[in-house]
Enzyme design. Structure first.
Site, PDB file in Angstrom:
ATOM      1  CB  ILE A   1      -0.870  -0.062   1.473  1.00 57.70           C
ATOM      2  CG1 ILE A   1      -1.591  -1.298   1.478  1.00 57.70           C
ATOM      3  CG2 ILE A   1      -1.776   1.072   1.330  1.00 57.70           C
ATOM      4  CD1 ILE A   1      -2.141  -1.403   2.693  1.00 57.70           C
ATOM      5  CB  CYS A   2       1.443   3.835  -2.314  1.00 61.92           C
ATOM      6  SG  CYS A   2       2.496   5.536  -2.508  1.00 61.92           S
ATOM      7  CG  LEU A   3      -2.351   5.728   3.352  1.00 68.74           C
ATOM      8  CD1 LEU A   3      -3.052   6.692   2.520  1.00 68.74           C
ATOM      9  CD2 LEU A   3      -2.996   4.892   4.104  1.00 68.74           C
TER      10      LEU A   3
END
Length: 192
Positions: A87-89
């Site tokens: 996840i890119c967060l």
């Protein structure tokens, strides 16, 4: 060292509110370092109706270091790897704060499903499709949700019935089947 008292408090908070938000966090093992998060797909998105499982690993520095999260349910989204579930967060990286909790992190992941950021992608192929052919993106995301994130209730009932007929208590069977994502063989291993 992980602050286990805080983790237990967070788990209690999630289970207390789980019915309202649909967000759940359960331990995968006794040590409270490996957890399983569950979030419902947001209404009005191609993920609606899906239930998404997220593997959570707490680093030694938690809550001063962010939890490591990745989808175990396959999902078609620009900010989530279609291969690994990464996840890119920002709050799972450099914008983490000890004031945040597992629940707020999962709420942020759920919000990310509603509002993709294709200009900062984790999966470039999905991001390109989102930007260049939005309708195909929506159709693919919906198909993946149908294929990977929707538990078939009839199938679950059949599995529950089978395991209850083997002599296991129904409540325990349902809890374990939910924890293992409906995998009958894995549920049987845990029941034995």
């Amino acid at each position: 060292m992980v602050d286990f008292a805080r983790v237990q408090k967070e788990l209690a908070e999630c289970s207390k509110d789980g019915e309202g938000s649909g967000i759940k966090v359960t331990p995968k093992s006794d040590n409270l370092v490996l957890l399983l998060g569950t979030i419902p797909g947001p209404i009005g998105t191609p993920y609606e109706g899906g239930v998404f499982k997220i593997d959570i690993t707490l680093p030694d520095g938690y809550p001063f270091e962010p939890p490591k999260m990745q989808f175990s349910t396959k999902v078609w989204h620009p900010n989530i790897s279609s291969q690994s579930g990464a996840i890119c967060l920002d709050i799972l990286k450099d914008q983490w704060s000890p004031a945040l909790t597992l629940k707020t992190a999962l709420l942020s992941v759920q919000a990310l499903l509603s509002a993709p950021q294709p200009d900062d992608p984790q999966d470039a192929v999905v991001a390109q499709q989102y930007l260049k052919d939005y309708q195909t993106f929506v159709n693919t995301a919906r198909y993946w949700t149908e294929s990977f994130a929707k538990p078939t209730s009839l199938g679950i009932e059949d599995k529950v019935q089978k395991l209850v007929e083997m002599g296991f208590p129904e409540a325990q069977v349902r809890n374990i089947l939910e924890a293992v994502g409906g995998d009958e063989n894995l549920a049987l291993e845990k029941l034995l």
